[in-house]
Motif scaffolding. Structure first.
Motif, PDB file in Angstrom:
ATOM      1  N   LYS A 117       2.489   9.214  -6.543  1.00  0.00           N
ATOM      2  CA  LYS A 117       3.036  10.582  -6.524  1.00  0.00           C
ATOM      3  C   LYS A 117       3.880  10.874  -7.759  1.00  0.00           C
ATOM      4  O   LYS A 117       4.087  12.035  -8.110  1.00  0.00           O
ATOM      5  CB  LYS A 117       3.882  10.780  -5.259  1.00  0.00           C
ATOM      6  N   GLN A 169       2.267   1.749  -3.431  1.00  0.00           N
ATOM      7  CA  GLN A 169       1.287   2.337  -4.324  1.00  0.00           C
ATOM      8  C   GLN A 169       1.189   3.846  -4.113  1.00  0.00           C
ATOM      9  O   GLN A 169       1.142   4.620  -5.077  1.00  0.00           O
ATOM     10  CB  GLN A 169      -0.084   1.698  -4.108  1.00  0.00           C
ATOM     11  N   VAL A 170       1.152   4.258  -2.874  1.00  0.00           N
ATOM     12  CA  VAL A 170       1.052   5.691  -2.559  1.00  0.00           C
ATOM     13  C   VAL A 170       2.270   6.441  -3.107  1.00  0.00           C
ATOM     14  O   VAL A 170       2.136   7.526  -3.699  1.00  0.00           O
ATOM     15  CB  VAL A 170       0.916   5.903  -1.043  1.00  0.00           C
ATOM     16  N   GLU A 171       3.449   5.866  -2.938  1.00  0.00           N
ATOM     17  CA  GLU A 171       4.672   6.518  -3.412  1.00  0.00           C
ATOM     18  C   GLU A 171       4.718   6.538  -4.943  1.00  0.00           C
ATOM     19  O   GLU A 171       5.102   7.549  -5.546  1.00  0.00           O
ATOM     20  CB  GLU A 171       5.906   5.798  -2.855  1.00  0.00           C
ATOM     21  N   ARG A 216      -5.949   4.312  -4.438  1.00  0.00           N
ATOM     22  CA  ARG A 216      -4.677   4.990  -4.161  1.00  0.00           C
ATOM     23  C   ARG A 216      -4.045   5.557  -5.432  1.00  0.00           C
ATOM     24  O   ARG A 216      -2.857   5.898  -5.453  1.00  0.00           O
ATOM     25  CB  ARG A 216      -3.718   4.021  -3.446  1.00  0.00           C
ATOM     26  N   LYS A 235       0.836  -1.197   0.000  1.00  0.00           N
ATOM     27  CA  LYS A 235       0.000   0.000   0.000  1.00  0.00           C
ATOM     28  C   LYS A 235       0.871   1.248   0.000  1.00  0.00           C
ATOM     29  O   LYS A 235       0.600   2.204  -0.744  1.00  0.00           O
ATOM     30  CB  LYS A 235      -0.918  -0.004   1.223  1.00  0.00           C
ATOM     31  N   GLN A 236       1.920   1.239   0.788  1.00  0.00           N
ATOM     32  CA  GLN A 236       2.833   2.376   0.820  1.00  0.00           C
ATOM     33  C   GLN A 236       3.532   2.551  -0.527  1.00  0.00           C
ATOM     34  O   GLN A 236       3.733   3.675  -0.992  1.00  0.00           O
ATOM     35  CB  GLN A 236       3.872   2.198   1.933  1.00  0.00           C
TER      36      GLN A 236
END
Length: 229
Positions: free
Chosen positions: A17, A12-14, A113, A9-10
């Motif tokens: 961006k 995907q978030v990165e 996300r 999940k992290q």
């Protein structure tokens, strides 16, 4: 198989961006447009990825690649790009004629996300991509008119952002969910899909990719024509 969803999940978030959601000034009208489709065989143990390469503007199939390989990631909603991208990248590496624009069967930014398979793949390959999904994964929209080629913005109301479009590509058919993948704007993503429609629900790039992946009559007809030429 141990999966660390917190870490993914992290990631995907990165990755989200880094997604570019604008038309790049150096983008020219493509001579080749690609489409992708992914399916699974043997109870999900084998991933089947197809890439079709079409000429533009006549939208004729010029090249294709079909790859089958062991599936390395389980089915987890919201994380499907991790399941699909290895085979797609493998197919991309084998394609002789690389398209300048790629239609991907799946979501782009229309993802919780902001990183569906079209965005994930576009980032990995560093090319403009468009997500063309058959079902809604995320977002809200106003009721869509029955008139063919009607569209409505697909919104992330919580973030107050537009994450794509809902498109009635053909009369009496369920809509498509079109979203920018990478290196393209939402409006251009919609316009390119409209440009590549030829009377069917799916735009030609993903229609051909789907036919290749499943050995449908459209692809068989093309193979027959190649044998005769």
């Amino acid at each position: 198989m141990s999966i660390d969803l917190v870490q993914l999940k992290q990631q995907q978030v990165e990755y989200a961006k880094r997604i570019i959601l604008r038309d790049e000034f150096n983008f020219t009208i493509p001579k080749l447009i690609g489409g992708t489709d992914v399916g699974f065989e043997d109870g999900g143990r084998v991933t089947r990825a197809a890439i079709a390469v079409l000429s533009y503007p006549n939208l004729e199939l010029l090249d294709y690649q079909l790859v089958k390989m062991p599936t390395t990631f389980p089915y987890i909603p919201g994380y499907l790009s991790f399941r699909e991208y290895p085979a797609l990248v493998a197919a991309w590496q084998k394609i002789t004629h690389k398209p300048e624009l790629l239609f991907v069967d799946g979501q782009g930014t229309a993802h919780p996300r902001g990183l569906g398979i079209a965005s994930h793949l576009g980032l990995l390959l560093d090319i403009p991509t468009i997500g063309v999904a058959k079902k809604r994964l995320y977002g809200q929209y106003q009721p869509l008119a029955e008139l063919p080629l009607s569209s409505e913005p697909l919104l992330n109301k919580a973030a107050k952002t537009q994450i794509g479009y809902v498109l009635r590509s053909k009369a009496k058919c369920n809509p498509l969910f079109v979203s920018a993948g990478h290196r393209i704007s939402q409006l251009s993503a919609l316009n390119w899909v409209l440009t590549c429609l030829k009377g069917y629900r799916l735009p030609e790039p993903t229609r051909f990719a789907d036919a290749i992946a499943s050995n449908k009559p459209l692809f068989k007809k093309w193979l027959t024509s190649k044998d005769k030429s």
